[in-house]
Design an enzyme around this catalytic site. Structure first.
Site, PDB file in Angstrom:
ATOM      1  N   CYS A 170       0.802  -1.250   0.003  1.00 25.75           N
ATOM      2  CA  CYS A 170       0.020  -0.080   0.044  1.00 25.75           C
ATOM      3  C   CYS A 170       0.828   1.161  -0.102  1.00 25.75           C
ATOM      4  O   CYS A 170       0.229   2.507  -0.106  1.00 25.75           O
ATOM      5  CB  CYS A 170      -0.889  -0.065   1.133  1.00 25.75           C
ATOM      6  SG  CYS A 170      -2.357  -1.298   0.989  1.00 25.75           S
ATOM      7  N   HIS A 310      -1.863   8.442   5.903  1.00 27.88           N
ATOM      8  CA  HIS A 310      -2.172   7.136   5.456  1.00 27.88           C
ATOM      9  C   HIS A 310      -3.699   6.835   5.994  1.00 27.88           C
ATOM     10  O   HIS A 310      -4.646   6.156   5.203  1.00 27.88           O
ATOM     11  CB  HIS A 310      -1.215   6.244   6.024  1.00 27.88           C
ATOM     12  CG  HIS A 310      -1.312   4.641   5.070  1.00 27.88           C
ATOM     13  ND1 HIS A 310      -1.293   4.614   3.749  1.00 27.88           N
ATOM     14  CD2 HIS A 310      -1.534   3.439   5.800  1.00 27.88           C
ATOM     15  CE1 HIS A 310      -1.481   3.400   3.715  1.00 27.88           C
ATOM     16  NE2 HIS A 310      -1.458   2.605   4.544  1.00 27.88           N
ATOM     17  N   GLU A 321       0.089   5.801  13.427  1.00 27.40           N
ATOM     18  CA  GLU A 321       0.327   7.026  12.889  1.00 27.40           C
ATOM     19  C   GLU A 321       0.224   8.190  13.515  1.00 27.40           C
ATOM     20  O   GLU A 321       0.992   9.191  13.380  1.00 27.40           O
ATOM     21  CB  GLU A 321      -0.388   7.074  11.427  1.00 27.40           C
ATOM     22  CG  GLU A 321       0.053   7.896  10.446  1.00 27.40           C
ATOM     23  CD  GLU A 321      -0.969   8.016   9.070  1.00 27.40           C
ATOM     24  OE1 GLU A 321      -0.370   8.737   8.460  1.00 27.40           O
ATOM     25  OE2 GLU A 321      -1.863   7.406   9.171  1.00 27.40           O
ATOM     26  N   LYS A 339      -9.156   8.862   2.523  1.00 30.83           N
ATOM     27  CA  LYS A 339      -9.699   7.578   2.678  1.00 30.83           C
ATOM     28  C   LYS A 339     -11.071   7.444   3.437  1.00 30.83           C
ATOM     29  O   LYS A 339     -11.870   6.515   3.119  1.00 30.83           O
ATOM     30  CB  LYS A 339      -8.907   6.476   3.456  1.00 30.83           C
ATOM     31  CG  LYS A 339      -7.606   6.006   2.537  1.00 30.83           C
ATOM     32  CD  LYS A 339      -6.666   4.974   3.320  1.00 30.83           C
ATOM     33  CE  LYS A 339      -5.441   4.736   2.351  1.00 30.83           C
ATOM     34  NZ  LYS A 339      -4.367   5.528   2.716  1.00 30.83           N
ATOM     35  N   HIS A 344      -9.961   2.559   0.614  1.00 34.14           N
ATOM     36  CA  HIS A 344      -8.326   2.401   0.481  1.00 34.14           C
ATOM     37  C   HIS A 344      -8.072   1.608  -0.820  1.00 34.14           C
ATOM     38  O   HIS A 344      -8.381   0.546  -1.060  1.00 34.14           O
ATOM     39  CB  HIS A 344      -7.854   1.457   1.533  1.00 34.14           C
ATOM     40  CG  HIS A 344      -6.491   1.271   1.617  1.00 34.14           C
ATOM     41  ND1 HIS A 344      -5.460   1.721   0.921  1.00 34.14           N
ATOM     42  CD2 HIS A 344      -5.913   0.687   2.687  1.00 34.14           C
ATOM     43  CE1 HIS A 344      -4.410   1.480   1.271  1.00 34.14           C
ATOM     44  NE2 HIS A 344      -4.647   0.742   2.547  1.00 34.14           N
ATOM     45  N   PHE A 403       2.056  -3.615   3.894  1.00 30.13           N
ATOM     46  CA  PHE A 403       2.167  -4.858   4.381  1.00 30.13           C
ATOM     47  C   PHE A 403       3.427  -5.143   4.090  1.00 30.13           C
ATOM     48  O   PHE A 403       4.179  -4.749   3.011  1.00 30.13           O
ATOM     49  CB  PHE A 403       1.383  -5.976   3.685  1.00 30.13           C
ATOM     50  CG  PHE A 403      -0.072  -6.003   4.035  1.00 30.13           C
ATOM     51  CD1 PHE A 403      -0.547  -5.289   5.549  1.00 30.13           C
ATOM     52  CD2 PHE A 403      -0.969  -6.862   3.647  1.00 30.13           C
ATOM     53  CE1 PHE A 403      -1.870  -5.249   6.115  1.00 30.13           C
ATOM     54  CE2 PHE A 403      -2.318  -7.044   4.091  1.00 30.13           C
ATOM     55  CZ  PHE A 403      -2.783  -6.273   5.315  1.00 30.13           C
TER      56      PHE A 403
END
Length: 415
Positions: A170, A310, A321, A339, A344, A403
């Site tokens: 991502c 993010h 975050e 998002k 996402h 990931f």
């Protein structure tokens, strides 16, 4: 803003977007700026599985945008990329017809994608099981391969310079922007098209995310499902889409009278080296990327006005975050996560968010975080909510994490 000491500015002269929020940049920006809720609904391709909601793009017509004879040979991820690239070039005022001969060798393409041609793979695998190997399409490999979106853009526009795809889960789209800037800095290219694309709203991929507990369970209220930083967040909403930016050297862009929306002035990347799917709880790995981007641009932490987070709406990511932003940047940066509107889009998300950060800087208007009704008390940040906020944004960062512990941070400055 003048060039930071020791840094390197790449000018953003064009933006193209295809998202669930809109079929082009203007429409996407308008809905993101309004922050009216997640652009999600039931996805026909996911019918019959428990996780059947997502931010898909039902009105995208590849034949109208690309041409029917070409579109059928491209996976949906490549279709999005080619469409976004065409809009970005038009926005930049560049004409591929001018790149014949040696000029084309100075034009590069760097895209990010996390998964590749998932829809093609799933369709052809079903064909193999149902009808045998003789019915598998001869176009399977060129449609499936993860590098093909960049390759198809090059074929469309005659870009014969460096051409590759970054795959950092991502963080892929943001990684691509950082790599594209290096092609300009190193003198390898004069123009680079960069960004990300993803189209994997298919049962196998979405079921995989569902099984690991990453997705929101709000099937009965899709528009409220993606809730970054909210105390009731319960996972992300998968999405599809693409964003492409045109990067040039500022002096070249100014010489031809181009509009410069923003500068890409810093980039940092790192690995958590911690877990395949969970972020390091304190954001130690992500902090390396953020501090590297600040150092690369020659910008002090307290100078960051805005963070495009993010912000996945997963319990672990948002808390990590928030701790990272507070620890490194302090409390003055205004934070948002798009998002809440776009969902996402995995490997495309970093590119979408860098594009939105550039628009934020150009228009001096920070979009709100949609569906944030009650901010998690553990998230001690100035998160923009309810409506867009006019602001003096001279420096912004866009965070992307993936990931495998992949981290990428892009720092933008105002021209």
């Amino acid at each position: 803003m003048t060039q930071a000491a020791g840094g390197y500015d790449a000018a953003v002269t064009g933006i193209g977007m295809v998202t669930a929020a809109g079929l082009d940049t203007a429409a996407s920006w308008d809905r993101i700026r309004a922050g009216s809720g997640t652009a999600a609904g039931r996805v026909p391709a996911l019918a019959g599985i428990p996780a059947d909601i997502g931010c898909w793009i039902p009105d995208f017509d590849p034949a109208a945008v690309i041409g029917g004879r070409k579109a059928w040979r491209l996976d949906r991820s490549s279709q999005f990329a080619v469409a976004a690239a065409a809009e970005a070039l038009a926005d930049a005022g560049l004409r591929p017809a001018d790149w014949e001969g040696d000029a084309g060798a100075r034009v590069g393409v760097v895209l990010g994608s996390g998964i590749g041609g998932a829809a093609t793979w799933e369709k052809q695998h079903s064909m193999l099981l149902d009808q045998g190997p003789g019915k598998v399409s001869a176009m399977l490999i060129p449609m499936l391969a993860i590098n093909m979106p960049a390759g198809h853009i090059a074929m469309e526009i005659g870009a014969r310079g460096p051409n590759f795809v970054t795959a950092t889960a991502c963080a892929s789209g943001a990684t691509a922007v950082g790599a594209a800037r290096e092609l300009l800095r190193g003198g390898h290219c004069d123009v680079v098209l960069t960004g990300g694309t993803e189209a994997c709203l298919v049962p196998s991929i979405v079921s995989g995310f569902q099984q690991m507990g990453a997705l929101s369970g709000r099937r009965d209220d899709p528009t409220a499902a993606s809730r970054p930083f909210d105390v009731d967040r319960d996972g992300f909403v998968p999405a599809e889409g693409a964003a492409v930016l045109v990067l040039e050297r500022p002096e070249s862009a100014r010489a031809r009278g181009a509009r410069i929306r923003a500068h890409i002035s810093g980039y940092g990347a790192s690995a958590d080296a911690y877990n395949a799917t969970a972020p390091e709880p304190r954001g130690a790995g992500a902090e390396l990327a953020l501090r590297a981007a600040l150092k690369d641009a020659g910008v002090a932490p307290h100078a960051v006005d805005h963070v495009n987070a993010h912000g996945t709406a997963t319990p672990l990511n948002d808390l990590m975050e928030a701790r990272l932003i507070r620890r490194v940047l302090g409390g003055r940066s205004a934070v948002t996560s798009v998002k809440g509107v776009t969902g996402h889009s995995l490997g495309a998300s970093g590119a979408v968010e860098v594009a939105v950060a550039a628009l934020t800087m150009e228009q001096q208007l920070i979009p709100p975080t949609a569906n944030l009704d009650s901010q998690d008390p553990q998230i001690d940040l100035d998160v923009v909510v309810k409506e867009a906020r006019p602001a003096d944004v001279e420096v912004a960062v866009s965070n992307s994490f993936g990931f495998g512990g992949q981290n990428a941070v892009v720092l933008l400055t105002r021209p």
